[in-house]
Design an enzyme around this catalytic site. Structure first.
Site, PDB file in Angstrom:
ATOM      1  N   ASN A 173      78.419  22.679  70.298  1.00  0.00           N
ATOM      2  CA  ASN A 173      78.076  24.007  69.759  1.00  0.00           C
ATOM      3  C   ASN A 173      76.675  24.468  70.136  1.00  0.00           C
ATOM      4  OD1 ASN A 173      77.063  22.043  67.958  1.00  0.00           O
ATOM      5  ND2 ASN A 173      77.042  23.512  66.283  1.00  0.00           N
ATOM      6  N   GLU A 269      74.086  13.344  62.189  1.00  0.00           N
ATOM      7  CA  GLU A 269      73.910  14.764  61.861  1.00  0.00           C
ATOM      8  C   GLU A 269      75.301  15.380  61.887  1.00  0.00           C
ATOM      9  OE1 GLU A 269      71.057  15.853  60.976  1.00  0.00           O
ATOM     10  OE2 GLU A 269      69.629  14.422  61.802  1.00  0.00           O
ATOM     11  N   CYS A 303      76.429  24.201  62.573  1.00  0.00           N
ATOM     12  CA  CYS A 303      76.590  23.337  61.404  1.00  0.00           C
ATOM     13  C   CYS A 303      75.933  23.973  60.190  1.00  0.00           C
ATOM     14  CB  CYS A 303      75.986  21.968  61.689  1.00  0.00           C
ATOM     15  SG  CYS A 303      74.345  22.100  62.391  1.00  0.00           S
TER      16      CYS A 303
END
Ligand code: NAD
Length: 554
Positions: A173, A269, A303
Site C-alpha cells: 500500500n 506493524e 493502515c
C-alpha cells in the site's frame, strides 16, 4: 522450458477481463535461467504490464543474507557521518528521479501520482535527511543513574550496537515509503538489510535497491529479494537478526511464530480500524475535509485510514451532508492522469473485500449515501469513494479492516459513549479526536486505545520521521520511526564500571553470620533507596569489610 508464473495472484485472481492469464508458459523467456519463476507486475488501473521481477528461492535469500552479513562489519565500523553521506547521496538520486519514481509507484500500485509524491516521496526525503543527520545524536551512549550504587564508585552506560542483518518484509500500500524508511533507519544504525517487497509492487522495491546502489552503498549491504509469501517466509528462516514486518494481522502472526521458533525478535506493524471522533464543537468544515481525505486517500488502503467515523448527534446532519458533498467532488481516474484524486485499488482481491463489507452492511440496514460500487467501470480495480450511514458494530464494516474507500458514519451522544465505541475494536493503530477544546481533545486522546492519537488531524503522522509509529492490541508490536524506531534496530549494551575495585564487594563469599546480618540490613535500609537509611548500615559494613580483609590475609 522456463516456467514464468504470475505470482501476483492476489491482484489478479478471478478478477479482471484483462487479467486472464495466471500461468504463462514462456519458452525462451527473457528471465535468467536460474530463476524458474517470475512475477509479472501489472498496473491495476489499466492492466498494462509494468515489468517483471524474479522470484527469489530460499537458497537465493539465504545467500543474500550471507553476503549482507559479510558486508556488515565494515559498514558498522564507519562513523554515523560516513553512513549519513551515503544516505544523503541516495536522497539526491531520489530527488533527481522524483517524477520517474512517482510514476512507477503510481503504475504499480494504482495511486495517483500526486499521492505518490506527497505521501511517499516527500516523507521519505525528509526521513532520509533526518536520520542521516540525527542518528548519531539519537543513538549516543547514555549514562544511567544507578542511584546508591554510584556511591560505591560504580557507573553504568548504555551503548547501542548494530544488530547485524535486518530482514524487512513490506506491503504494497505504501511500497516506497514503508520499506525505504526502514532501510534508511536500519542502515544508519549500522546494519545490513535484506528487503522483501510485496509481490504486488516488486519493481518499486527493486528501485529502492537501485537508488542505494547508485549512491555507492557497499555491495551486498542491501539486497532486495522479490517474490511472494514463500520468499518472505524464507527470509525469516535465513539467519537474519531481526524481522521488521509490515502487513496483515494474519501474516504477522505467521511471521511472529516463525521468528519465535528461530528465537529472533520481530517488529510487527499490522492492520487498523481507525476511529475518528467528531465532537459537537469541532471545526466542521475542517473535520469533514479531514474525514474525506482520511478515508479515501490512497483509495482507503492505508493502515491508518479513517475506517470508522463517530459524529456527535447534534452536528451529524450538517457534517454528513458536507462529507457527501465533498465526496462527490472527487475525481477517480487512472493514477498517472493529471487531476486524479483517487486511483484504482491495488488489487481486485482487495476490492472484493471492500465489496463484501459494504454488502454485509447493506444487508443489516446500512445506507449508502454516495458511491457504493465500481462506478460502471469495466476495466481496472476501481471502487468508488463511498459514504455509508445507519451502521452499527454488528456489521463487518465496523469490526474488520476494510482497507478501501469506504467511510461509515455513526452518531453518539456523550463523550463516554464516543470513547467506548472507538475502543470497541481488536485494533489500535491510530485514532483522531476533533474538537475546538484542546484540553478535552487531549483528555479523550489519552483514553483511546491506539499507538497514535491525533487531535484535529488524521492519517498523516507516519510521515513524521521524528515520531514513533506502531499500534497496540492487534495492530502490532514494536515501533518504527523516531528514536523508539531506531532503538528497535540496535542492541542496547550495558557497560558497568567499578572504579573502586580494591574494595571487594560485601556480598561476595563467604556467607558468614555477620554477612547474613548485613544482608538483612540491606533488605531493610538499602532497598528504601535512601542514602540516609543506607548510611545507618555503615558500622555493619565496616565489620564485614574487616572480616573480608581477614579472609584475604589467610
Ligand atoms: P500481507 O500480510 O498479505 O503481506 C505483507 C508482506 O508479507 C508481503 O511482502 C508478503 O509477500 C509477505 N508475506 C506473506 N506471507 C508471508 C509469510 N508466511 N512469511 C513472511 N512474509 C510473508 O499484507 P498486505 O496485503 O501486503 O498489506 C496490507 C496490510 O498491511 C493491511 O492489513 C494493512 O493495514 C497493513 N499495513 C500496516 C501498516 C502499519 O504500519 N501498521 C502499514 C501498511 C500496511
Amino acid at each position: 522450458m522456463i516456467i514464468c508464473r504470475n505470482l501476483a495472484k492476489a491482484r489478479h485472481d478471478d478478477a479482471e477481463n484483462f487479467m486472464a492469464t495466471q500461468i504463462h508458459e514462456a519458452a525462451g523467456a527473457r528471465e535468467q535461467a536460474t530463476h524458474m519463476a517470475e512475477i509479472i507486475s501489472y498496473d491495476p488501473a489499466t492492466g498494462a504490464e509494468v515489468g517483471r521481477a524474479p522470484v527469489a528461492t530460499a537458497g537465493e535469500v539465504a545467500r543474500a543474507v550471507e553476503r549482507a552479513r559479510a558486508a556488515q562489519a565494515a559498514w558498522a565500523a564507519l562513523s554515523y557521518a560516513e553512513r549519513g553521506h551515503v544516505v544523503l547521496r541516495a536522497r539526491a538520486r531520489v530527488l533527481d528521479e522524483m517524477d520517474a519514481i512517482a510514476n512507477l509507484i503510481s503504475r504499480e500500485s494504482g495511486k495517483p501520482v500526486a499521492e505518490a509524491l506527497m505521501m511517499e516521496l516527500v516523507p521519505t526525503l525528509d526521513l532520509m535527511q533526518f536520520f542521516a543527520r540525527r542518528t548519531a545524536r539519537l543513538l549516543k551512549a547514555e549514562q544511567i543513574n544507578i542511584g546508591q550504587y554510584a556511591l560505591m564508585g560504580r557507573s553504568s552506560r548504555i551503548v547501542y550496537k548494530p544488530l547485524g542483518v535486518v530482514g524487512i518484509i513490506s506491503p504494497w500500500n505504501f511500497p516506497w515509503a514503508i520499506p525505504l524508511g526502514e532501510v534508511v533507519m536500519a542502515l544508519m544504525a549500522g546494519n545490513a538489510v535484506v528487503l522483501k517487497p510485496s509481490e504486488l509492487t516488486p519493481l518499486v522495491g527493486l528501485k529502492i535497491g537501485e537508488v542505494f546502489q547508485s549512491a555507492g552503498l557497499p555491495d551486498g549491504l542491501l539486497a532486495v529479494v522479490t517474490g511472494e509469501g514463500a520468499t518472505g517466509a524464507a527470509l525469516v528462516e535465513a539467519g537474519v537478526d531481526k524481522i521488521m514486518f509490515t502487513g496483515s494481522v494474519a501474516t504477522g502472526r505467521r511471521v511472529a511464530e516463525a521468528a519465535a521458533r528461530k528465537l529472533i525478535p520481530c517488529v510487527l506493524e499490522l492492520g487498523g480500524k481507525d476511529p475518528m471522533i467528531v465532537f459537537e464543537d469541532a471545526n466542521l468544515e475542517a473535520a469533514a475535509q479531514a474525514a474525506v481525505w482520511g478515508a479515501f486517500a490512497n483509495a482507503g488502503q492505508a493502515c491508518a485510514s479513517v475506517e470508522r467515523c463517530y459524529v456527535h448527534e447534534r452536528i451529524a446532519e450538517e457534517f454528513t451532508a458536507r462529507v457527501v458533498e465533498l465526496t462527490r467532488t472527487l475525481k477517480q481516474d487512472v493514477g498517472t492522469r493529471e487531476g486524479a484524486d483517487i486511483g484504482a485499488m491495488s488489487s481486485a482481491r482487495q476490492r472484493e473485500v471492500v465489496e463484501s463489507h459494504v454488502r454485509d452492511a447493506l444487508g443489516r440496514g446500512a445506507r449508502v449515501l454516495v458511491g457504493g460500487g465500481r462506478g460502471g467501470r469495466e476495466k481496472g480495480s476501481f471502487h468508488e469513494p463511498t459514504v455509508v450511514d445507519k451502521v452499527d458494530h454488528s456489521m463487518v464494516l465496523m469490526r474488520e479492516e476494510t482497507f478501501g474507500p469506504v467511510l461509515p458514519l455513526m452518531t453518539f451522544r456523550t463523550e463516554e459513549e464516543a470513547i467506548a465505541r472507538a475502543n470497541d475494536s481488536p485494533y489500535g493503530l491510530t485514532a483522531s479526536v476533533w474538537t475546538r477544546d484542546i484540553r478535552r481533545g487531549e483528555r479523550v486522546a489519552e483514553r483511546l486505545e491506539a499507538g497514535t492519537v491525533m487531535v484535529n488531524e488524521v492519517l498523516y503522522t507516519h510521515g513524521i520521521a521524528q515520531t514513533p509509529w506502531g499500534g497496540v492490541k492487534s495492530s502490532g508490536i514494536g515501533r518504527t520511526h523516531g528514536r523508539q524506531g531506531l532503538l528497535e534496530l540496535v542492541s542496547a549494551r550495558h557497560i558497568h564500571v567499578n572504579r573502586l575495585a580494591r574494595l571487594h564487594d560485601l556480598w561476595w563469599f563467604n556467607y558468614t553470620p555477620r554477612a547474613a546480618e548485613l544482608f538483612r540490613g540491606f533488605a531493610r535500609r538499602f532497598t528504601t533507596g535512601s542514602p540516609l537509611q543506607t548510611s545507618l548500615l555503615l558500622p555493619r559494613m565496616l565489620r564485614r569489610f574487616s572480616e573480608r580483609r581477614g579472609k584475604k590475609r589467610h
